[in-house]
Scaffold this active site. Structure first.
Site, mmCIF file in Angstrom:
data_model
loop_
_atom_site.group_PDB
_atom_site.id
_atom_site.type_symbol
_atom_site.label_atom_id
_atom_site.label_comp_id
_atom_site.label_asym_id
_atom_site.label_seq_id
_atom_site.Cartn_x
_atom_site.Cartn_y
_atom_site.Cartn_z
ATOM 1 N N GLU A 205 0.954 -1.221 -0.020
ATOM 2 C CA GLU A 205 -0.129 0.173 -0.040
ATOM 3 C C GLU A 205 0.729 1.299 -0.043
ATOM 4 O O GLU A 205 0.281 2.374 0.106
ATOM 5 C CB GLU A 205 -0.979 -0.052 1.078
ATOM 6 C CG GLU A 205 -1.960 -1.180 1.199
ATOM 7 C CD GLU A 205 -3.113 -0.883 2.209
ATOM 8 O OE1 GLU A 205 -3.092 0.016 2.817
ATOM 9 O OE2 GLU A 205 -3.881 -1.950 2.041
ATOM 10 N N LYS A 336 -15.675 -1.191 4.088
ATOM 11 C CA LYS A 336 -15.136 -1.660 2.773
ATOM 12 C C LYS A 336 -16.155 -2.235 1.854
ATOM 13 O O LYS A 336 -16.624 -3.101 2.167
ATOM 14 C CB LYS A 336 -14.186 -2.960 3.177
ATOM 15 C CG LYS A 336 -12.887 -2.448 3.779
ATOM 16 C CD LYS A 336 -11.952 -3.672 4.151
ATOM 17 C CE LYS A 336 -10.761 -3.383 4.459
ATOM 18 N NZ LYS A 336 -9.849 -4.515 5.097
HETATM 19 P P1 PGA Z 1 -6.853 -6.048 2.894
HETATM 20 O O1 PGA Z 1 -6.398 -5.375 4.063
HETATM 21 O O2 PGA Z 1 -7.258 -4.810 2.117
HETATM 22 O O3 PGA Z 1 -5.606 -6.461 2.280
HETATM 23 O O4 PGA Z 1 -7.658 -7.010 3.222
HETATM 24 C C1 PGA Z 1 -6.739 -4.165 4.452
HETATM 25 C C2 PGA Z 1 -6.909 -4.018 6.089
HETATM 26 O O5 PGA Z 1 -6.885 -4.904 6.837
HETATM 27 O O6 PGA Z 1 -7.379 -2.944 6.567
HETATM 28 ZN ZN ZN Z 2 -7.816 -3.981 8.794
#
Ligand code: PGA
Ligand code: ZN
Length: 427
Positions: A205, A336
């Site tokens: 990231e 998310k």
């Molecule tokens: P991931 O993790 O997008 O790789 O699942 C991001 C997070 O745990 O916040």
């Molecule tokens: Zn997380």
């Protein structure tokens, strides 16, 4: 305007890890267009919407041919003709068509890309930027960002166990100033790493690669970077995403780097030591997704002074948010959209958190694209917080830059949420 959905097309594009992902284009009867893109996680909750992949040898098994076929076939057949202005009805149709608790039939990647494309098309038809389409006349705020300075866990070959070492510029006066503070801390962290002979590029990231001797070493370095950048700890605070499900083995928390393992109670004491010694104001997934007792104990111990975010623990699910709130677990939710699988389910999780008086953090995934929809969701829903990854690589910077544009567009009316977005702490 006739806002019925006239055309739906899915194609394969590529994400920030060079893996295939699903992009969906929607055209409405009035000619308005919308595009949605599915991101992809690497440290996924077991209860989140399924990211449907083809398997096999090609593309490491990450192919999305089936997901694309689901959009172009059954999904198109079901939602063509529906009104894009009625997002709930479109998302309800997707949920019913799939018929599983985790979108395992159609694929969460197929449904979220479709759902987002419809949302974008509705905003386009209304002639509004997405954030304004979502907000209507309700007040909005620029979010408090959580920005990763060191990547770890599944995003850095498990070089350290803790996944994200992040900062929150709680003392900024504007989002613009928050980005300046972030840039300074990120830069100083890189310089300190270089001086220590440990600068080795970046993780998935964009955070600096975590070449540390212990997990706490990273906390120490992050605190030094904040100090070196000249900020007080009530201006820039630390946030951790522990992502503890990733290192739970047979009921114990196993730190590979330190070669030590802890039961849930001992692990809480390790975290207590860190919280006491460093300016930590937010902790995500401090315990594994199935450690309810641990989450309750952690929230009881620290929930009055720090934000306790459930990510894998809550998987953007309204029912899980409500259960956790009544059980005294967590005081904030990570949102998310692809964990839920539709925009409406994501919004429902957000509303459940708001109802509980919780913090709300709209979040990207570790696999991202140039898509900036989550910035519009965070602002349009007035969620108050946004987590996007680090301050490098364009799939991350595209999001921060989009928020700056929206702040500029709001002009004198712009409000930065800052520390007020936190459910607790140094308000
Ligand atoms: P991931 O993790 O997008 O790789 O699942 C991001 C997070 O745990 O916040
Ligand atoms: Zn997380």
């Amino acid at each position: 305007m006739n806002t019925s959905i006239r055309q739906l097309t899915a194609r394969r594009i590529w994400d920030s890890r060079g893996r295939p992902t699903v992009e969906v284009d929607v055209v409405l009867a009035d000619g308005a267009r919308g595009r949605g893109i599915a991101p992809a996680g690497a440290s996924r909750g077991s209860r989140e919407a399924v990211d449907l992949r083809d398997g096999g040898n090609a593309l490491g098994g990450f192919g999305v041919a089936q997901a694309l076929a689901h959009v172009n076939g059954p999904i198109a057949a079901r939602i063509l003709g529906l009104d894009a202005m009625d997002q709930q009805a479109v998302d309800d149709a997707l949920v019913a068509l799939d018929g599983t608790p985790t979108k395992s039939a159609l694929g969460g990647n197929a449904t979220i890309a479709t759902s987002l494309a419809v949302l974008h098309a509705a905003a386009a038809s209304a002639g509004l930027p997405l954030w304004r389409h979502l907000a209507g006349d309700s007040p909005v705020r620029l979010p408090l960002p959580e920005i990763q300075i060191f990547g770890g866990g599944a995003h850095a070959g498990r070089r350290v166990d803790i996944q994200d070492f992040l900062i929150m510029p709680i003392g900024a006066a504007s989002f613009d100033e928050a980005m300046v503070m972030t840039a300074e801390v990120y830069r100083h962290a890189g310089e300190l790493m270089a001086k220590a002979g440990r600068r080795a590029g970046v993780a998935d990231e964009g955070g600096w690669w975590p070449d540390f001797a212990s997990n706490e070493d990273a906390l120490e370095m992050l605190t030094r970077a904040i100090d070196a950048a000249g900020y007080r700890h009530d201006e820039v605070a630390i946030s951790l995403d522990i992502a503890a499900s990733e290192f739970r083995r047979d009921g114990r928390y196993v730190l590979g780097l330190e070669q030590r393992s802890y039961d849930s109670g001992e692990w809480l004491e390790v975290l207590r030591g860190w919280i006491d010694r460093y300016p930590i104001l937010s902790v995500e997934d401090p315990v594994a997704e199935d450690d309810d007792a641990g989450m309750r104990a952690f929230t009881e111990a620290f929930g009055d002074r720090i934000q306790v975010i459930g990510d894998d623990y809550l998987v953007t699910n309204a029912a899980l948010v409500r259960n956790a709130a009544s059980a005294g677990c967590c005081n904030a939710v990570l949102l998310k959209p692809n964990q839920a699988g539709t925009v409406s389910e994501t919004r429902a999780a957000m509303l459940a958190a708001r109802e509980a008086g919780w913090g709300m953090v709209v979040s990207a995934r570790s696999g991202e694209t140039e898509d900036v929809a989550i910035v519009h969701l965070a602002i349009g829903w007035n969620a108050g917080q946004l987590k996007v990854g680090s301050f490098a690589r364009s799939e991350r910077m595209a999001k921060w830059n989009e928020a700056l544009r929206i702040e500029a567009e709001l002009g004198a009316a712009a409000v930065y949420a800052g520390r007020q977005a936190l459910p607790v702490g140094w308000r």
